[in-house]
Design a protein around this motif. Structure first.
Motif, short mmCIF file in Angstrom:
data_model
loop_
_atom_site.label_atom_id
_atom_site.label_comp_id
_atom_site.label_asym_id
_atom_site.label_seq_id
_atom_site.Cartn_x
_atom_site.Cartn_y
_atom_site.Cartn_z
N VAL A 279 8.64 -22.02 -53.08
CA VAL A 279 9.87 -22.00 -53.86
C VAL A 279 10.81 -20.92 -53.33
CG1 VAL A 279 10.85 -21.60 -56.16
CG2 VAL A 279 8.71 -22.90 -55.90
N LEU A 280 10.24 -19.74 -53.05
CA LEU A 280 11.04 -18.65 -52.50
C LEU A 280 11.60 -19.02 -51.13
CD1 LEU A 280 11.91 -15.72 -53.13
CD2 LEU A 280 9.88 -14.95 -51.87
N ASP A 281 10.77 -19.65 -50.30
CA ASP A 281 11.23 -20.05 -48.97
C ASP A 281 12.39 -21.05 -49.06
OD1 ASP A 281 9.33 -18.43 -47.82
OD2 ASP A 281 7.88 -20.05 -47.50
N LYS A 282 12.30 -21.99 -49.99
CA LYS A 282 13.37 -22.97 -50.15
C LYS A 282 14.65 -22.30 -50.65
CE LYS A 282 10.30 -26.90 -51.01
NZ LYS A 282 9.75 -27.81 -52.05
N LEU A 283 14.50 -21.35 -51.57
CA LEU A 283 15.65 -20.62 -52.08
C LEU A 283 16.34 -19.87 -50.96
CD1 LEU A 283 17.43 -19.40 -54.33
CD2 LEU A 283 15.64 -17.66 -54.65
N TYR A 284 15.57 -19.15 -50.18
CA TYR A 284 16.17 -18.35 -49.10
C TYR A 284 16.70 -19.23 -47.97
CZ TYR A 284 14.65 -13.97 -51.23
OH TYR A 284 14.51 -12.90 -52.08
N SER A 285 16.07 -20.38 -47.76
CA SER A 285 16.58 -21.30 -46.75
C SER A 285 17.97 -21.80 -47.14
CB SER A 285 15.62 -22.48 -46.59
OG SER A 285 16.13 -23.42 -45.66
N SER A 286 18.16 -22.09 -48.42
CA SER A 286 19.47 -22.52 -48.90
C SER A 286 20.50 -21.41 -48.76
CB SER A 286 19.38 -22.96 -50.36
OG SER A 286 18.50 -24.06 -50.50
N LEU A 287 20.10 -20.18 -49.10
CA LEU A 287 21.01 -19.05 -48.97
C LEU A 287 21.39 -18.82 -47.50
CD1 LEU A 287 19.33 -16.58 -51.50
CD2 LEU A 287 21.57 -17.67 -51.76
N ALA A 288 20.41 -18.98 -46.61
CA ALA A 288 20.68 -18.78 -45.18
C ALA A 288 21.70 -19.79 -44.68
CB ALA A 288 19.38 -18.89 -44.39
N GLU A 289 21.57 -21.05 -45.10
CA GLU A 289 22.52 -22.07 -44.67
C GLU A 289 23.92 -21.77 -45.17
OE1 GLU A 289 22.23 -24.65 -42.53
OE2 GLU A 289 20.31 -23.66 -42.10
N ALA A 290 24.01 -21.13 -46.34
CA ALA A 290 25.32 -20.78 -46.90
C ALA A 290 25.88 -19.48 -46.32
CB ALA A 290 25.21 -20.65 -48.42
N GLY A 291 25.07 -18.78 -45.53
CA GLY A 291 25.53 -17.53 -44.92
C GLY A 291 25.28 -16.30 -45.76
N PHE A 292 24.48 -16.44 -46.83
CA PHE A 292 24.22 -15.33 -47.72
C PHE A 292 22.87 -14.70 -47.42
CE2 PHE A 292 26.72 -18.11 -50.86
CZ PHE A 292 27.93 -17.66 -50.36
N GLY A 293 22.75 -13.39 -47.66
CA GLY A 293 21.50 -12.69 -47.44
C GLY A 293 21.78 -11.31 -46.89
N ARG A 294 20.98 -10.32 -47.32
CA ARG A 294 21.23 -8.95 -46.87
C ARG A 294 20.90 -8.77 -45.40
NH1 ARG A 294 23.83 -6.28 -45.46
NH2 ARG A 294 23.97 -4.01 -45.42
N HIS A 295 19.85 -9.42 -44.94
CA HIS A 295 19.50 -9.36 -43.53
C HIS A 295 19.59 -10.74 -42.89
CE1 HIS A 295 17.60 -5.56 -44.81
NE2 HIS A 295 17.79 -5.18 -43.56
N ALA A 296 20.05 -10.76 -41.67
CA ALA A 296 20.00 -11.96 -40.83
C ALA A 296 18.77 -11.83 -39.93
CB ALA A 296 21.27 -12.08 -39.99
N VAL A 297 17.91 -12.84 -39.95
CA VAL A 297 16.66 -12.79 -39.19
C VAL A 297 16.63 -14.00 -38.26
CG1 VAL A 297 14.15 -12.63 -39.30
CG2 VAL A 297 15.55 -11.76 -41.21
N LEU A 298 16.61 -13.73 -36.95
CA LEU A 298 16.65 -14.80 -35.97
C LEU A 298 15.44 -14.71 -35.04
CD1 LEU A 298 18.35 -17.17 -34.83
CD2 LEU A 298 19.40 -15.52 -33.27
N MET A 299 14.79 -15.86 -34.83
CA MET A 299 13.70 -15.98 -33.87
C MET A 299 14.17 -16.88 -32.73
SD MET A 299 10.48 -16.45 -36.48
CE MET A 299 10.42 -15.43 -37.98
N ALA A 300 13.96 -16.43 -31.52
CA ALA A 300 14.43 -17.19 -30.36
C ALA A 300 13.38 -17.16 -29.26
CB ALA A 300 15.74 -16.62 -29.85
N GLY A 301 13.29 -18.26 -28.52
CA GLY A 301 12.31 -18.39 -27.45
C GLY A 301 12.88 -18.04 -26.10
N LYS A 302 12.07 -17.42 -25.29
CA LYS A 302 12.48 -17.06 -23.93
C LYS A 302 12.52 -18.30 -23.05
CE LYS A 302 10.87 -14.32 -19.95
NZ LYS A 302 9.77 -13.45 -19.45
N LYS A 303 13.67 -18.55 -22.40
CA LYS A 303 13.79 -19.63 -21.45
C LYS A 303 13.19 -19.18 -20.12
CE LYS A 303 18.03 -21.77 -23.26
NZ LYS A 303 19.41 -22.11 -22.93
N ASP A 304 12.39 -20.02 -19.49
CA ASP A 304 11.74 -19.63 -18.24
C ASP A 304 12.38 -20.36 -17.04
OD1 ASP A 304 9.87 -17.96 -19.56
OD2 ASP A 304 8.81 -19.76 -20.18
#
Length: 304
Positions: A279-304
């Motif tokens: 439930v918390l993950d879904k809530l925060y996922s919706s907030l992230a899509e709207a651009g809301f949240g105290r921290h922006a957290v990004l995971m990215a993969g290294k291109k080889d």
């Protein structure tokens, strides 16, 4: 403001002025930062000797008070990292502070190592039995520290005079297919702008010279693509600005700030304790899509 300023190779429209510093949306960097950019040697001195003593003297005390919450949030982040990597592996925590994330990673069977410039914080990490290099993550450190499956930087990029070079060094120490995980304050967001522009609150998120850079999802993704990373997953944390909009102005009241933080903790812990983390993950996922949240957290993969 709409003045355009240049400093060395940096130029852009001035968004705010705080003392001797202007905040510009830099055309060459692709993200917002202050000018003039503070001297790297002076910043190294501050973070080595003063930050955990003078500027954040209660950091460890508050982290110990919040230990259960830190364990919960760190475990959730590590689970998210594992989903992206598709396994556990080795992780380098740059700017590991007092070692709460690093300790959690180790306890969850990650091969965990940290780098921390603060004398006080590095000493505390070692008292916990953590593998921490005391120093700055620079070229010499990157050349000697080895290779990792994940590089984690939490509340680091906003403090650096050259975040582009830092990400390039992170790329150097990542194994093929490795991940970079970045958490930064989500500044100049819509809720902050409402408080500032519509309700007259000063731009409290500006704290030069400690906070040099200001990111959001778009500027982080552009920066990482520029350095041959592919964004894979984005999330945000609780939008603390909601408390301000509800009349709980904690900006000049540290005790009220702790009370608001306690309410945020209780929300997250109650949903986690009762087996409703989804439930918390879904809530925060919706907030992230709207651009809301105290921290922006990004995971990215290294291109080889």
């Amino acid at each position: 403001m709409s003045d355009r300023k240049c400093w060395v190779e940096h130029s852009g429209i001035v968004l705010h002025t705080v003392g001797e510093f202007d905040v510009i949306h830099c055309e060459s960097c692709g993200f917002k930062h202050i000018i003039p950019i503070p001297d790297e040697e002076e910043l190294a001195r501050i973070y080595k000797h003063e930050y955990h003593v003078k500027d954040k003297p209660l950091m460890l005390q508050h982290q110990l008070e919040d230990e259960e919450w830190h364990k919960t949030t760190n475990a959730a982040r590590l689970e998210s990292i594992e989903k992206q990597l598709k396994r556990k592996g080795s992780i380098l925590d740059i700017g590991s502070g007092n070692g709460f994330f690093l300790k959690q990673a180790m306890e969850l069977d990650w091969q965990a190592r940290g780098v921390e410039p603060s004398d006080k914080a590095a000493e505390y990490c070692r008292s916990l039995g953590l593998d921490v290099v005391h120093g700055i993550f620079d070229q010499a450190c990157a050349d000697s520290i080895g290779k990792f499956d994940v590089v984690h930087l939490w509340e680091v990029l906003e403090h650096l005079p050259d975040p582009i070079s830092m990400i390039a060094l992170c790329r150097q120490v990542l194994n093929p297919g490795g991940l970079i995980v970045i958490g930064v304050p989500n500044d100049y967001n819509k809720l902050q702008r409402i408080m500032h522009e519509d309700l007259g609150e000063k731009p409290w998120w500006l704290a030069p010279p400690h906070h040099i850079n200001f990111f959001n999802r778009n500027s982080l993704e552009r920066l990482l693509r520029r350095l041959d990373f592919e964004p894979l997953h984005y999330e945000t944390t609780f939008p603390m600005e909601l408390f301000l909009l509800m009349g709980k102005n904690y900006l000049q009241d540290p005790q009220l700030g702790r009370e608001c933080h306690a309410m945020r903790k209780e929300l997250e812990l109650n949903l986690t304790r009762t087996g409703n983390r989804d439930v918390l993950d879904k809530l925060y996922s919706s907030l992230a899509e709207a651009g809301f949240g105290r921290h922006a957290v990004l995971m990215a993969g290294k291109k080889d």
